[in-house]
Motif scaffolding. Structure first.
Motif, PDB file in Angstrom:
ATOM      1  N   UNK A 273       0.804  -1.220   0.000  1.00  0.00           N
ATOM      2  CA  UNK A 273       0.000   0.000   0.000  1.00  0.00           C
ATOM      3  C   UNK A 273       0.837   1.271   0.000  1.00  0.00           C
ATOM      4  N   UNK A 274       2.108   1.172  -0.408  1.00  0.00           N
ATOM      5  CA  UNK A 274       2.991   2.345  -0.391  1.00  0.00           C
ATOM      6  C   UNK A 274       2.412   3.494  -1.220  1.00  0.00           C
ATOM      7  N   UNK A 275       1.852   3.160  -2.395  1.00  0.00           N
ATOM      8  CA  UNK A 275       1.288   4.188  -3.277  1.00  0.00           C
ATOM      9  C   UNK A 275       0.213   4.979  -2.542  1.00  0.00           C
ATOM     10  N   UNK A 276      -0.689   4.283  -1.849  1.00  0.00           N
ATOM     11  CA  UNK A 276      -1.812   4.949  -1.199  1.00  0.00           C
ATOM     12  C   UNK A 276      -1.412   5.617   0.107  1.00  0.00           C
ATOM     13  N   UNK A 277      -0.376   5.086   0.769  1.00  0.00           N
ATOM     14  CA  UNK A 277       0.156   5.782   1.945  1.00  0.00           C
ATOM     15  C   UNK A 277       0.774   7.118   1.544  1.00  0.00           C
ATOM     16  N   UNK A 278       1.452   7.130   0.382  1.00  0.00           N
ATOM     17  CA  UNK A 278       2.056   8.368  -0.113  1.00  0.00           C
ATOM     18  C   UNK A 278       0.980   9.383  -0.490  1.00  0.00           C
ATOM     19  N   UNK A 279      -0.083   8.916  -1.168  1.00  0.00           N
ATOM     20  CA  UNK A 279      -1.196   9.803  -1.529  1.00  0.00           C
ATOM     21  C   UNK A 279      -1.808  10.399  -0.271  1.00  0.00           C
ATOM     22  N   UNK A 280      -2.061   9.563   0.728  1.00  0.00           N
ATOM     23  CA  UNK A 280      -2.669  10.030   1.976  1.00  0.00           C
ATOM     24  C   UNK A 280      -1.755  11.052   2.674  1.00  0.00           C
ATOM     25  N   UNK A 281      -0.453  10.772   2.677  1.00  0.00           N
ATOM     26  CA  UNK A 281       0.494  11.674   3.340  1.00  0.00           C
ATOM     27  C   UNK A 281       0.523  13.040   2.666  1.00  0.00           C
ATOM     28  N   UNK A 282       0.422  13.073   1.338  1.00  0.00           N
ATOM     29  CA  UNK A 282       0.439  14.343   0.613  1.00  0.00           C
ATOM     30  C   UNK A 282      -0.831  15.158   0.883  1.00  0.00           C
ATOM     31  N   UNK A 283      -1.939  14.464   1.119  1.00  0.00           N
ATOM     32  CA  UNK A 283      -3.181  15.170   1.439  1.00  0.00           C
ATOM     33  C   UNK A 283      -3.122  15.736   2.853  1.00  0.00           C
ATOM     34  N   UNK A 284      -2.714  14.908   3.784  1.00  0.00           N
ATOM     35  CA  UNK A 284      -2.734  15.290   5.199  1.00  0.00           C
ATOM     36  C   UNK A 284      -1.689  16.351   5.507  1.00  0.00           C
ATOM     37  N   UNK A 285      -0.530  16.267   4.859  1.00  0.00           N
ATOM     38  CA  UNK A 285       0.585  17.156   5.193  1.00  0.00           C
ATOM     39  C   UNK A 285       0.828  18.232   4.132  1.00  0.00           C
ATOM     40  N   UNK A 286      -0.266  18.734   3.549  1.00  0.00           N
ATOM     41  CA  UNK A 286      -0.132  19.849   2.602  1.00  0.00           C
ATOM     42  C   UNK A 286       0.479  21.051   3.317  1.00  0.00           C
ATOM     43  N   UNK A 287       1.382  21.760   2.631  1.00  0.00           N
ATOM     44  CA  UNK A 287       2.156  22.822   3.278  1.00  0.00           C
ATOM     45  C   UNK A 287       1.641  24.225   2.979  1.00  0.00           C
ATOM     46  N   UNK A 288       0.638  24.357   2.158  1.00  0.00           N
ATOM     47  CA  UNK A 288       0.098  25.674   1.833  1.00  0.00           C
ATOM     48  C   UNK A 288      -1.270  25.528   1.202  1.00  0.00           C
ATOM     49  N   UNK A 289      -1.768  26.631   0.661  1.00  0.00           N
ATOM     50  CA  UNK A 289      -3.087  26.602   0.031  1.00  0.00           C
ATOM     51  C   UNK A 289      -3.166  27.636  -1.080  1.00  0.00           C
ATOM     52  N   UNK A 290      -3.807  27.257  -2.182  1.00  0.00           N
ATOM     53  CA  UNK A 290      -4.088  28.203  -3.255  1.00  0.00           C
ATOM     54  C   UNK A 290      -5.588  28.184  -3.535  1.00  0.00           C
ATOM     55  N   UNK A 291      -6.096  29.323  -3.993  1.00  0.00           N
ATOM     56  CA  UNK A 291      -7.519  29.450  -4.323  1.00  0.00           C
ATOM     57  C   UNK A 291      -7.681  29.496  -5.838  1.00  0.00           C
ATOM     58  N   UNK A 292      -8.447  28.565  -6.368  1.00  0.00           N
ATOM     59  CA  UNK A 292      -8.688  28.479  -7.799  1.00  0.00           C
ATOM     60  C   UNK A 292     -10.174  28.705  -8.072  1.00  0.00           C
TER      61      UNK A 292
END
Length: 547
Positions: A273-292
């Motif tokens: 499940x490395x692929x999905x752990x990486x996806x989850x980590x990128x969602x949870x640990x986002x470092x900023x925000x942009x408005x589109x």
């Protein structure tokens, strides 16, 4: 030969059968198996291509040019397996095939009936390509008890009986409502749904129950007893913050194990499940925000732009940032200044669409992005509106417009910078169309090659000068205006290989302004973000730092 999993739904619609199917496909892949997912829809339309987005949400397009249900987008995003024309069928398509055979005399004068002729057509469809994969996952649209769905339920019942014992299982998705006044999680709707399913000869092997929270042991045992499934085959599907948590959440609940046990495959490999752990980590640990801002005309129904919203999320993952999407109705500033509605956004996206309604607002959105140096991504109609804006405001073609709008109005009002495409090359064949052709399936559909100008921004984003992308449109930018527009700075940075059809435009003096005739969102995945969306979000991040 493939093992078949049939996914059905009960109690209410829109519970997430497509997401559950996609997540299960991803989990089986994680265990080393090959999968293909299919959607069987009971509606009588031949396909969703002529449906309003308000009726059915987005139309997903495959490489081979099929217009399909949006669930096929979930399937592709979660498994990476490119969908085909043979992965989506409706009652309309089934009946069309049966009636065509009857007219040809294929049935040798027999009386045509739902059983066996319609059900046999459905079974033949399900069986296509069964020797190509380990698992075939087939989702039945709607809910058990719908009159339109009865031929499909009968077909999968017959199909399971036709196959060797143990080759087919049934997974049923239902709702466990929570009654706040009594503090109870109610199992009765699920019991009735399973009873309805059993009355037509189908007994579920796995029960997936949508709920707001965990299913207590008492309710789980009750469901197992009254629905005749094993307790460990009662799977809780709790509400999630992100759909990309689904594979991990379903694995924790034991969905993949329950399915494999139902096939008597208890010695299956452990999942990676490395692929999905990486996806989850990128969602949870986002470092900023942009408005589109997504400036469209179907903004009241977010499913109308489902793949675009997900592709923006993927672009955020690629840049470890959160993308906050706001839906802006283009009609709000058809006659007004766009600035009050678009100020404060770090990027503007104008998606595809059909018809004239809202187009003046989209043109103003493109103008605002160009003049204020805001990153802009125009997709399909969004590219055409950007070209019309450039023609009107930079090239002096003040009457620039589209033949599409003239056709709707029944007269000539515009200089047709965008025209009705009458012929093009698909593979080695010439395709011809007329403006008064039938609407269904008559567009430029599916995957086409494009050649990019070396050194252009779009070539830098792709890292290549040769690409293949999916199309869905019947109007094109007229290449005869290319020289006039490029003299103003709007570069035609991507063309069809024969040089006749503009595929991509970009402003040379702008930080990031790209319009594409195709639909890049259809090929984006959480573990493989589309390069255009990744680059667009990166540009939006640069803008956010300047604010």
């Amino acid at each position: 030969m493939a093992k078949f999993v049939f996914i059905t739904g009960g109690v209410v619609s829109s519970l997430g059968k497509g997401l559950a199917s996609a997540a299960l496909g991803a989990l089986l892949q994680a265990r080393g198996y090959t999968v293909r997912l299919r959607k069987l829809d009971p509606y009588l339309n031949v396909d969703p291509g002529t449906m309003s987005p308000f009726e059915h949400g987005e139309v997903f397009v495959t490489d081979d040019g099929a217009e399909t249900d949006l669930d096929l987008g979930h399937y592709e995003r979660f498994t990476g397996v490119a969908a085909r024309n043979t992965d989506s069928i409706s009652s309309g398509r089934v009946y069309s095939n049966v009636l065509a055979k009857e007219r040809r005399g294929d049935y040798l004068g027999k009386t045509i009936q739902v059983i066996p002729h319609v059900t046999n057509e459905i079974k033949d469809f399900i069986d296509i390509g069964e020797d190509e994969v380990d698992f075939m996952l087939c989702e039945i649209g709607g809910t058990v008890g719908d009159i339109e769905g009865l031929p499909f339920f009968e077909a999968i019942r017959q199909f399971a009986n036709d196959k060797p014992r143990g080759d087919c299982i049934f997974m049923h998705l239902t709702l466990l409502p929570y009654i706040a006044a009594s503090g109870e999680l109610k199992t009765k709707p699920t019991q009735h749904s399973v009873k309805e399913l059993r009355s037509i000869g189908i007994a579920p092997d796995v029960l997936v129950c949508r709920s707001e929270g965990p299913i207590p042991a008492k309710e789980r045992e009750k469901l197992a007893l009254f629905c005749n499934v094993r307790p460990d085959s009662v799977i809780a599907a709790q509400d999630l913050k992100s759909i990309y948590e689904a594979p991990l959440a379903y694995h924790r609940e034991g969905l993949d194990r329950a399915v494999l046990d139902a096939f008597d495959m208890s010695h299956a490999p452990a999942p990676k499940l490395d692929r999905w752990n990486d996806v989850h980590e990128r969602i949870v640990n986002a470092e900023g925000q942009v408005k589109i801002a997504i400036v469209g005309k179907y903004t009241q129904l977010e499913d109308a732009y489902k793949s675009i919203a997900e592709a923006l999320t993927h672009g955020g993952m690629a840049n470890r940032t959160k993308v906050k999407i706001e839906w802006v109705d283009a009609e709000l500033f058809d006659q007004d200044d766009a600035a009050p509605y678009l100020q404060g956004f770090h990027g503007i996206l104008v998606p595809g669409g059909f018809g004239e309604r809202g187009t003046e607002g989209k043109i103003k959105a493109a103008q605002y992005a160009r003049e204020n140096k805001v990153p802009y991504l125009g997709i399909c109609l969004g590219m055409q509106m950007a070209v019309i804006e450039a023609a009107r405001n930079k090239a002096g073609l003040t009457d620039a417009g589209s033949e599409e709008f003239d056709h709707e109005a029944g007269g000539k009002r515009f200089e047709p910078v965008v025209y009705h495409l009458k012929e093009w090359v698909q593979g080695n064949e010439k395709v011809q169309r007329k403006a008064d052709d039938e609407k269904g399936g008559t567009m430029r559909l599916g995957a086409y090659d494009a050649s990019l100008v070396e050194g252009s921004r779009v070539a830098q984003a792709y890292g290549s000068t040769a690409i293949e992308e999916r199309h869905r449109h019947r109007y094109e930018v007229d290449v005869k205006y290319r020289e006039q527009l490029e003299a103003c700075g709007l570069k035609f940075s991507g063309m069809s290989p024969d040089g006749r059809l503009p595929e991509i435009v970009e402003w040379q003096d702008h930080p990031w302004f790209i319009g594409v005739q195709f639909h890049p969102e259809l090929k984006s995945k959480p573990f493989e973000p589309h390069p255009l969306f990744a680059d667009f979000v990166r540009a939006a991040m640069d803008t956010s730092r300047l604010v």
